[in-house]
Design a protein around this motif. Structure first.
Motif, PDB file in Angstrom:
ATOM      1  N   TYR A 229       0.817  -1.207   0.000  1.00 46.37           N
ATOM      2  CA  TYR A 229       0.000   0.000   0.000  1.00 46.37           C
ATOM      3  C   TYR A 229       0.852   1.259   0.000  1.00 46.37           C
ATOM      4  O   TYR A 229       0.465   2.282  -0.576  1.00 46.37           O
ATOM      5  N   TRP A 311     -11.933   4.180  -4.083  1.00 48.76           N
ATOM      6  CA  TRP A 311     -11.310   3.585  -2.901  1.00 48.76           C
ATOM      7  C   TRP A 311     -12.326   3.117  -1.885  1.00 48.76           C
ATOM      8  O   TRP A 311     -11.962   2.568  -0.842  1.00 48.76           O
ATOM      9  N   TYR A 315     -10.258  -2.025   0.279  1.00 45.40           N
ATOM     10  CA  TYR A 315      -9.665  -3.041   1.137  1.00 45.40           C
ATOM     11  C   TYR A 315     -10.527  -4.295   1.210  1.00 45.40           C
ATOM     12  O   TYR A 315     -10.017  -5.412   1.263  1.00 45.40           O
ATOM     13  N   GLU A 316     -11.837  -4.130   1.220  1.00 47.57           N
ATOM     14  CA  GLU A 316     -12.723  -5.287   1.230  1.00 47.57           C
ATOM     15  C   GLU A 316     -12.477  -6.144  -0.008  1.00 47.57           C
ATOM     16  O   GLU A 316     -12.353  -7.373   0.073  1.00 47.57           O
ATOM     17  N   ARG A 327     -10.629 -11.734   5.823  1.00 51.74           N
ATOM     18  CA  ARG A 327     -11.691 -10.745   5.668  1.00 51.74           C
ATOM     19  C   ARG A 327     -12.868 -11.089   6.577  1.00 51.74           C
ATOM     20  O   ARG A 327     -13.421 -10.229   7.258  1.00 51.74           O
ATOM     21  N   VAL A 332     -14.128  -7.362   8.013  1.00 50.78           N
ATOM     22  CA  VAL A 332     -13.891  -6.278   7.064  1.00 50.78           C
ATOM     23  C   VAL A 332     -14.966  -6.326   5.982  1.00 50.78           C
ATOM     24  O   VAL A 332     -14.862  -7.077   5.014  1.00 50.78           O
ATOM     25  N   TYR A 334     -17.562  -3.676   3.711  1.00 50.72           N
ATOM     26  CA  TYR A 334     -17.902  -2.321   3.309  1.00 50.72           C
ATOM     27  C   TYR A 334     -19.206  -1.891   3.957  1.00 50.72           C
ATOM     28  O   TYR A 334     -20.212  -2.593   3.889  1.00 50.72           O
ATOM     29  N   GLY A 374     -11.163   1.364   9.363  1.00 45.26           N
ATOM     30  CA  GLY A 374     -11.051   0.662   8.079  1.00 45.26           C
ATOM     31  C   GLY A 374     -10.365   1.543   7.074  1.00 45.26           C
ATOM     32  O   GLY A 374      -9.281   2.075   7.311  1.00 45.26           O
ATOM     33  N   THR A 375     -10.995   1.756   5.928  1.00 46.01           N
ATOM     34  CA  THR A 375     -10.406   2.600   4.890  1.00 46.01           C
ATOM     35  C   THR A 375     -10.899   4.043   4.965  1.00 46.01           C
ATOM     36  O   THR A 375     -10.731   4.803   4.021  1.00 46.01           O
ATOM     37  N   GLU A 413      -6.893   2.778  13.488  1.00 42.45           N
ATOM     38  CA  GLU A 413      -6.976   1.537  12.705  1.00 42.45           C
ATOM     39  C   GLU A 413      -5.854   0.599  13.125  1.00 42.45           C
ATOM     40  O   GLU A 413      -4.705   1.001  13.295  1.00 42.45           O
ATOM     41  N   PRO A 418      -5.705  -1.306   5.609  1.00 45.85           N
ATOM     42  CA  PRO A 418      -6.713  -0.252   5.577  1.00 45.85           C
ATOM     43  C   PRO A 418      -6.215   1.066   6.159  1.00 45.85           C
ATOM     44  O   PRO A 418      -6.648   2.139   5.727  1.00 45.85           O
TER      45      PRO A 418
END
Length: 959
Positions: A229, A311, A315-316, A327, A332, A334, A374-375, A413, A418
């Motif tokens: 990332y 975006w 991440y999901e 996951r 994780v 959305y 998360g994100t 986080e 994420p």
């Protein structure tokens, strides 16, 4: 060596085995000769210093070589080389069998690839051939023309992968490359040698500076995602990170590029990149990431797609390819943007209209925290809503709101992946709105970790200091920052009660709370109430991350810095609103809040009548908003307002959109909820008559889960099969027993000591099994079991000890919704945890008697007397009460009659005052409960007692 010498050496090497009359695998014999030829020819032609690395893992396949090329002091990964036997054509479309299956995987994952069979070579990109084949000096080295192979290598070195032009493509390809790096690190951690020692040193640094409780898997996952990332962030940066302009972004360039804007992320590269032996060992996997991110089309990847912000689900979607199980375990998923918008709108409305903060989230006195970001979806929504409200203050209003949020908006986080995406998204949005460089306050930390732990800096290098300062910053925010709003979607995951480590909730569970003059933890406030008001088996539901986050958020917003004002807005599993184990959490919420608003989104997908969920999960969810302004009396329970959204997932999201777009999100039809301290926060279903009926659990106060084996081999329809299995186990060698036993990650092992019994590790061949007894496996499915507590993960000794000819067990779902069918089943044998429905949730067992002498009925004191007086009869025995209840609750008609009321958990019993009807129902229950069995029958006989014999198996007998 010149070209002629290269050709002669190659020819001799590939035919060496045949010349020496040695049998050898043809493909393997090409390995060294092809490597020497390619590297020698590249050096002779001044193409660069080529290094071919053997047996590189690539996603689902393993090419023979990865190619690293060094030019101008910079090493680049250029693709892969796959070897085949001379009899296999280099035209991959002609391959069959295993080769064809391998090609299906390789053509997708090895984007740039040379296929060589020793005789000739073919260059491919994304599975398509490029140019003609080039010959190798396999047959006539003296007549070999090196130009075609030299040209093929030159083109191989100059080729770039297909451009990455959309987020989905980046996600998929990045997940594959990151998983390769992770797996390589995990492998190194199991090996010996300099690279392995460097990997273990990197792991130690990671534990010291990032996650003190990290496992090897956590380290491999975390550092791989940090590098991946971080490189993506550098590739998307407005300033070109490719310092030498050669089109290849190296990991060193990427780290340097993000150091100013993401110093923590850059510092987290150190445990991998700054250890030379480890870096060298993962150079191929790092090179593959470099090649991929160098192909990113910055403009196209950042362009919104059909789903909006590219975006949003990054991440999901990444985890869905990288590690679907991680996951699921990490929760994780959305969060639908409509739910996020509704939650931020409700909270913002409260800030403005209840607390007088004119700019809402953007007000300089409002501090907002997302504890599991998360994100960064929730903070982004906060930023956008604050900017929108800021327009009322003129053209500079959004700019001022963004600058305020750059100071007052925090996001915690735990996972580096994420975290990286959130930092990227939030910094970009704040910088755009503030019209100046703005770095988001995204903090890499475990929210539930102790806020009073000093940084663990034992090394002097600069990156270690950066990571230590990040820990200190997180602790200062947890301890000192007065937070107005806590908002988000915390993870949902069951946690073992004694688990410590990453994301386990350790400090919330047993940590010292600042300012308290006792040793009670935050969790004790919830647990103590539950212990006093519910049975032990219901307490397990409290050990869940989402419960820990609720407790932490309530403390941070309402208790840590005074009485408010404050708001906690979460979307979580809805079980805490009504489940019996959560009475303490409900009491705490009613105590600290002045008002509570609940939007129940439903979504139970595990029952017989599934309902659409707004998440891609099976657990029902709800939004809850807790408000504390200090205006109400804390001695009185906070009023609860409830709203249920039904229908399809889209219908629910449409309703949430309406809430988010409304001038007053609290308008609409809200129901009031009973406000006793521990009451359910969901209005009772059914009519007034239903609410007046007795709860089943009020009649029979002892309920507990059935047995949980965690293995199936000690259960069988056949007694002889169990004997055979025991003989096989007892006669097995010690090293094979853990596998035969079925050793799980938690629970008993062959070495577990059980009072009065030797361990299973000490069992000798010929030792007899313990008792073979009837076992209630599932409703209407009675089997045999080895009644041996060593074999059972949770053997429920109180159930076994209560067994007698008079005992039987009722089973139901007491904390879950009852679907179509019986609400109650029965067995004379000790039942399994999942007896009622054969799967999750059927853990509620009600014994008739509390003891094996059948002298202590499982009937609430005074119930028999009340029933007798009501009926004008003598107090009925417990057998009659059970027969009556079984007659009413076991037929389908019960569920059909009370279907609406049974939408909420909790079985109720209509108790008649008519003696004749009572007797008729009791007789019906006796008849329904009587089922002939080989050696037992149910215990409500009409014509005298029925004998009950429990087989003693083969105890005391030698086999």
């Amino acid at each position: 060596m010149d070209v002629s010498g290269l050709a002669q050496s190659y020819h001799q090497a590939v035919h060496a085995a045949a010349t020496a009359a040695v049998s050898g695998e043809e493909e393997a014999q090409l390995t060294t000769p092809v490597s020497n030829l390619f590297t020698g020819l590249a050096a002779f032609a001044n193409l660069g210093a080529l290094q071919l690395i053997r047996e590189t893992r690539l996603g689902r396949t393993r090419p023979d070589f990865a190619a690293l090329l060094k030019r101008n002091g910079k090493t680049m990964q250029k693709g892969y080389v796959e070897l085949k036997a001379p009899s296999v054509p280099v035209n991959a479309t002609l391959w069959t069998g295993r080769n064809a299956r391998q090609w299906d995987k390789m053509k997708e994952e090895a984007e740039i690839l040379i296929v060589c069979n020793g005789v000739e070579a073919q260059l491919y990109r994304q599975g398509l051939p490029l140019g003609a084949t080039a010959s190798l000096p396999y047959n006539r080295p003296d007549q070999w023309d090196a130009a075609p192979l030299q040209g093929l290598l030159d083109r191989f070195f100059e080729l770039k992968p297909a451009p990455v032009t959309n987020i989905d493509d980046l996600n998929r390809r990045l997940a594959i490359r990151t998983a390769d790096l992770r797996d390589r690190i995990l492998w190194l951690l199991t090996e010996t040698g300099p690279a392995a020692e460097a990997a273990k040193g990197g792991f130690a640094s990671w534990k010291l500076h990032v996650y003190p409780h990290a496992t090897e898997r956590d380290f491999a996952d975390g550092v791989s995602q940090v590098v991946a990332y971080g490189m993506v962030q550098a590739a998307l940066a407005p300033v070109d990170a490719d310092r030498d302009g050669d089109g290849h972004l190296s990991v060193e360039e990427a780290r340097a590029a993000i150091r100013a804007t993401s110093p923590v992320l850059a510092a987290a590269f150190a445990p991998l990149i700054d250890k030379p032996a480890l870096y060298k060992a993962v150079r191929v996997e790092i090179g593959a990431l470099e090649t991929l991110v160098s192909a990113i089309d910055r403009k196209k990847v950042s362009t919104p797609d059909r789903r909006g912000d590219p975006w949003l689900r990054f991440y999901e979607d990444f985890l869905a390819v990288y590690d679907p199980e991680e996951r699921r375990q990490a929760g994780v998923y959305y969060t639908p943007i409509d739910a996020v918008a509704a939650m931020t709108a409700m909270t913002d409305h409260l800030l403005v209209h209840r607390f007088g903060k004119r700019l809402g989230f953007g007000d300089p006195s409002v501090v907002t925290l997302d504890p599991a970001t998360g994100t960064g979806t929730f903070p982004l929504s906060v930023i956008d809503l604050a900017a929108k409200r800021g327009t009322s203050r003129g053209k500079d209003g959004p700019k001022q709101a963004a600058r305020n949020l750059a100071r007052n908006l925090y996001a915690f986080e735990l996972l580096p992946g994420p975290y990286s995406v959130a930092h990227l998204r939030l910094s970009q949005r704040l910088t755009t709105l503030a019209d100046q460089a703005a770095h988001a306050q995204v903090v890499l930390t475990d929210t539930l970790e102790s806020p009073d732990v000093p940084s663990r800096t034992l090394e002097s290098w600069g990156d270690a200091q950066v990571l230590a300062e990040e820990q200190d910053r997180a602790n200062r925010i947890k301890l000192e920052e007065k937070v107005t709003v806590v908002i988000g979607n915390p993870p949902y995951r069951r946690v073992e009660r004694d688990l410590r480590g990453r994301g386990s909730g350790g400090w919330v569970i047993d940590g010292k709370v600042p300012g308290r003059d006792n040793d009670k933890s935050l969790f004790d406030d919830v647990l103590d109430v539950a212990k006093a008001n519910t049975i032990f088996s219901h307490l397990a539901s409290l050990y869940n991350l989402y419960v820990y986050f609720w407790r932490w958020a309530i403390w941070k917003a309402f208790e840590a810095h005074g009485d408010g004002p404050g708001v906690v807005t979460f979307i979580t599993a809805s079980s805490w609103l009504h489940g019996p184990g959560f009475v303490g959490l409900r009491q705490l919420a009613r105590e600290v809040a002045d008002e509570i608003w609940v939007i129940d989104l439903g979504g139970e997908n595990q029952g017989p009548n599934p309902e659409d969920n707004v998440f891609a999960i099976e657990t029902p969810v709800a939004i809850a908003v807790l408000i504390r302004d200090g205006a109400s009396d804390r001695a009185a329970p906070a009023p609860v307002h409830y709203r249920r959204l039904r229908g399809t997932a889209e219908a629910k999201l449409e309703a949430l959109r309406g809430i988010g777009d409304s001038d007053n999100p609290f308008k609409g039809s809200w129901q009031s909820v009973p406000s006793a301290w521990t009451d359910s926060m969901i209005p009772p279903s059914g009519d007034a008559e239903w609410g007046e009926m007795a709860l089943l659990t009020d009649l029979f106060p002892w309920q507990q889960p059935g047995c949980m084996f965690n293995r199936t081999w000690p259960i069988s329809p056949s007694r002889q099969t169990l004997i055979d299995r025991w003989v096989r186990f007892a006669g097995s060698p010690s090293k094979e027993r853990p596998r035969l036993f079925g050793t799980a990650a938690t629970g008993r092992t062959i070495k577990t000591k059980v009072a009065g019994l030797q361990t299973l590790a000490d069992v000798r061949p010929g030792d007899a099994p313990r008792e073979i007894a009837r076992y209630g496996y599932h409703s209407f499915d009675r089997q045999w079991t080895l009644d041996d507590p060593r074999l059972i993960n949770l053997d429920r000794p109180s159930l076994w000890q209560s067994m007698s000819p008079q005992q039987f067990f009722l089973a139901s779902l007491l904390t879950k919704r009852i679907g179509s069918g019986p609400a109650l089943t029965v067995t004379t044998a000790v039942p399994d945890k999942h007896f009622f429905r054969g799967s999750f949730g059927g853990k509620d067992i009600i014994p008739l008697w509390r003891d094996s002498a059948a002298t202590a009925p499982n009937l609430t004191a005074g119930v028999a007397a009340v029933l007798g007086k009501r009926l004008g009869l003598k107090p009925p025995p417990i057998e009659d009460v059970a027969a009556y209840v079984y007659a009413l609750l076991s037929p389908f008609a019960y569920q059909q009659r009370f279907a609406d009321a049974l939408e909420q958990p909790g079985l109720r019993v209509p108790l008649t005052a008519n003696a004749a009807l009572w007797g008729k129902t009791v007789n019906a229950g006796r008849e329904l409960g009587y089922t002939p069995m080989p050696n037992a029958s149910w215990i409500l006989p009409q014509d005298g007692p029925v004998t009950f014999q429990r087989s003693r198996g083969l105890a005391g007998t030698k086999l």
